[in-house]
Design a protein around this motif. Structure first.
Motif, PDB file in Angstrom:
ATOM      1  N   SER A   3       0.814  -1.202   0.000  1.00 54.92           N
ATOM      2  CA  SER A   3       0.000   0.000   0.000  1.00 54.92           C
ATOM      3  C   SER A   3       0.845   1.247   0.000  1.00 54.92           C
ATOM      4  O   SER A   3       1.907   1.310   0.591  1.00 54.92           O
ATOM      5  N   SER A   5       0.063   5.529   0.443  1.00 58.67           N
ATOM      6  CA  SER A   5      -0.999   6.412   0.880  1.00 58.67           C
ATOM      7  C   SER A   5      -1.403   7.407  -0.189  1.00 58.67           C
ATOM      8  O   SER A   5      -0.740   7.610  -1.200  1.00 58.67           O
ATOM      9  N   THR A  56       4.497   7.639  13.022  1.00 57.89           N
ATOM     10  CA  THR A  56       4.349   6.972  11.731  1.00 57.89           C
ATOM     11  C   THR A  56       5.370   5.857  11.564  1.00 57.89           C
ATOM     12  O   THR A  56       6.510   5.968  12.004  1.00 57.89           O
ATOM     13  N   ASP A  59       7.117   7.244   6.142  1.00 58.39           N
ATOM     14  CA  ASP A  59       6.433   8.290   5.379  1.00 58.39           C
ATOM     15  C   ASP A  59       7.221   8.700   4.144  1.00 58.39           C
ATOM     16  O   ASP A  59       7.131   9.835   3.695  1.00 58.39           O
ATOM     17  N   ASP A 192       2.698  -1.521   6.248  1.00 57.78           N
ATOM     18  CA  ASP A 192       1.503  -0.743   5.954  1.00 57.78           C
ATOM     19  C   ASP A 192       1.489   0.501   6.843  1.00 57.78           C
ATOM     20  O   ASP A 192       1.438   0.393   8.068  1.00 57.78           O
ATOM     21  N   ARG A 193       1.555   1.661   6.228  1.00 57.67           N
ATOM     22  CA  ARG A 193       1.678   2.886   7.014  1.00 57.67           C
ATOM     23  C   ARG A 193       0.371   3.282   7.700  1.00 57.67           C
ATOM     24  O   ARG A 193       0.385   4.158   8.558  1.00 57.67           O
ATOM     25  N   GLU A 194      -0.737   2.652   7.346  1.00 51.50           N
ATOM     26  CA  GLU A 194      -2.007   2.951   8.002  1.00 51.50           C
ATOM     27  C   GLU A 194      -2.245   2.055   9.215  1.00 51.50           C
ATOM     28  O   GLU A 194      -2.779   2.495  10.232  1.00 51.50           O
ATOM     29  N   THR A 195      -1.886   0.778   9.115  1.00 53.35           N
ATOM     30  CA  THR A 195      -2.196  -0.180  10.176  1.00 53.35           C
ATOM     31  C   THR A 195      -0.970  -0.659  10.950  1.00 53.35           C
ATOM     32  O   THR A 195      -1.114  -1.346  11.956  1.00 53.35           O
ATOM     33  N   ASP A 246       1.166   2.687  19.396  1.00 51.44           N
ATOM     34  CA  ASP A 246      -0.013   2.007  18.855  1.00 51.44           C
ATOM     35  C   ASP A 246      -0.540   1.048  19.928  1.00 51.44           C
ATOM     36  O   ASP A 246      -0.397  -0.170  19.828  1.00 51.44           O
ATOM     37  N   GLY A 251      -2.893   0.370  14.374  1.00 45.05           N
ATOM     38  CA  GLY A 251      -2.280   1.438  13.598  1.00 45.05           C
ATOM     39  C   GLY A 251      -2.600   2.839  14.065  1.00 45.05           C
ATOM     40  O   GLY A 251      -2.116   3.803  13.477  1.00 45.05           O
ATOM     41  N   THR A 252      -3.394   2.980  15.112  1.00 41.85           N
ATOM     42  CA  THR A 252      -3.724   4.302  15.630  1.00 41.85           C
ATOM     43  C   THR A 252      -2.591   4.800  16.520  1.00 41.85           C
ATOM     44  O   THR A 252      -2.322   4.203  17.568  1.00 41.85           O
TER      45      THR A 252
END
Length: 326
Positions: A3, A5, A56, A59, A192-195, A246, A251-252
Motif C-alpha cells: 500500500s 498512501s 508513523t 512516510d 503498511d503505514r495505516e495499520t 499504537d 495502527g492508531t
C-alpha cells in the motif's frame, strides 16, 4: 499488500513533471563517508536522540519497490539503475544480508558493477502512471552505528529528486529529522503505514524507510530481518507498536513526533538514553499488554480497553518492550 498512501498519489504527478527538467539538475549534495558519528541522526548505542518516538511507521513518498520491475499498488515500477556519467543502465539487485543496493551488468548479470559508495551519483529509474521519475542517490554511509548493544553497522542512503521548478527535494519531506533525504533500506519486508502491519518474506521487494520514523528506528534497534539479533516477526510487530504508541494494535498512533520515552527491551540490548521515571506500558505484537501513563495522549481518548500495569515494570512471557516516561 503493497500500500501507498493518498499523499504519495498526490505527489506522483509532481515527480513525473519534474522529469522534464532533470537534464539540468543541481549537483548532488556532499555526504562524506567519514562524516562524524555526531552528525548521524540517532547517534549510537545509549544515545538520547534515539529515545524519541514517531507516530508513523514510514512516510517516504515511495515506500516500497520491487527489484524485478513489478508495480506496487500505486503503479510505480523500478526500471533500472542509471549512470548519468556514462549513459549506461544496470540491473538492480540487493545484498539481503546488508540491505544494500547492487547495480549489475545488464548483459552479464553475474557481474556487480556498483554497490555501496560507488552508487553515489547514480539514479534509480522509476516509472509511475504519470511518467518517469529519477531518484538520485546523493550519499551513502555504510558505518552508521546500531542503537543496540551487539548490533552491526547500518547502511544509510541519501536520496533526492527534482521538483517541477527543477529544485532538489528530499525523498522524506514529512519526517521530523533535519536530514529529510536520509533513508535506510529493508529487504524482503513491507510495512503498511495505516495499520502498522508487516508483510514478511516478500522476496524481491524492499522498503525505503525514512529517518526518524518507525521502520527506520526498528532497524536501528537491530530488529530488521537482516539484524544480527535475528528478531522474529512477532518481535518486530511489538517494536513498531511500541515506537508509534499504537496501544490498540490497529495502527492508531497516540503520540506526536519527538515525544520522549524511555524504551528497554527484554534481552537488554536496548537501554534508554533518558531517565526511567514512571511506567508507561509493556508491549507485545498486538500493542500494549498493559498501560499506566500514556506518553502523550489523554487516557480517556484511547479507544480500546487495556488493563493497568499497576506500576509493575517486570518483564515476563510475551513482553518484548517496556516503556517508561522520563
Amino acid at each position: 499488500m503493497h500500500s501507498v498512501s493518498s499523499r504519495l498519489r498526490s505527489w506522483l504527478p509532481v515527480f513525473a513533471l519534474a522529469f522534464a527538467g532533470l537534464a539540468g539538475c543541481d549537483e548532488p549534495a556532499e555526504f562524506a563517508g567519514d562524516e562524524p558519528v555526531s552528525l548521524r541522526p540517532g547517534g549510537g548505542y545509549g544515545c538520547t536522540q534515539c529515545s524519541v518516538n514517531s507516530p508513523t511507521v514510514n512516510d517516504a513518498l515511495i515506500t516500497e519497490l520491487n527489484l524485478d520491475g513489478v508495480a506496487n499498488s500505486s503503479g510505480v515500477t523500478f526500471v533500472d539503475i542509471f549512470n548519468p556519467a556514462n549513459g549506461l543502465h544496470y540491473k538492480p539487485d540487493m545484498n539481503p544480508a546488508r540491505d544494500e543496493l547492487i547495480a549489475r551488468n545488464m548483459n552479464n548479470p553475474q557481474q556487480v558493477v556498483y554497490t555501496g559508495p560507488q552508487l553515489v551519483g547514480k539514479v534509480l529509474s522509476l516509472m509511475t502512471p504519470n511518467g518517469p521519475v529519477q531518484l538520485r542517490i546523493v550519499g551513502f554511509d555504510g558505518q552508521v552505528p546500531s542503537w543496540a548493544a551487539g548490533g552491526g553497522f547500518v547502511n544509510a542512503y541519501r536520496m533526492q529528486y527534482n521538483d517541477v521548478d527543477n529544485v532538489s527535494q528530499p525523498v522524506c519531506p514529512n519526517t521530523s529529522d533535519e536530514h529529510k533525504d536520509l533513508v535506510t533500506l529493508i529487504h524482503g519486508e513491507t510495512y503498511d503505514r495505516e495499520t502498522n502491519e508487516i508483510t514478511p518474506a516478500q522476496g524481491r521487494w524492499f522498503t525505503i524507510a525514512c529517518v526518524a520514523e518507525g521502520a527506520y528506528k526498528m532497524k536501528m534497534m537491530d530488529y530488521a530481518p537482516s539484524g544480527l539479533r535475528r528478531a522474529n516477526l512477532e518481535q518486530r510487530k511489538a517494536t513498531l507498536r511500541m515506537v508509534t504508541a499504537d496501544y490498540c494494535g490497529d495502527g492508531t498512533p497516540y503520540t506526536v513526533d519527538g515525544t520522549p520515552v524511555a524504551w528497554r527491551n527484554a534481552n537488554g540490548s536496548i537501554t534508554p538514553g533518558v531517565a526511567e521515571t514512571s511506567l508507561e506500558a509493556k508491549w507485545g505484537p498486538n500493542g500494549a499488554l498493559c498501560l499506566d501513563d500514556p506518553r502523550y495522549a489523554d487516557p480517556a481518548s484511547i479507544h480500546c480497553q487495556i488493563p493497568a500495569c499497576d506500576g509493575d515494570g517486570a518483564f515476563g512471557p510475551g513482553i518484548e518492550w517496556r516503556t517508561m516516561l522520563p
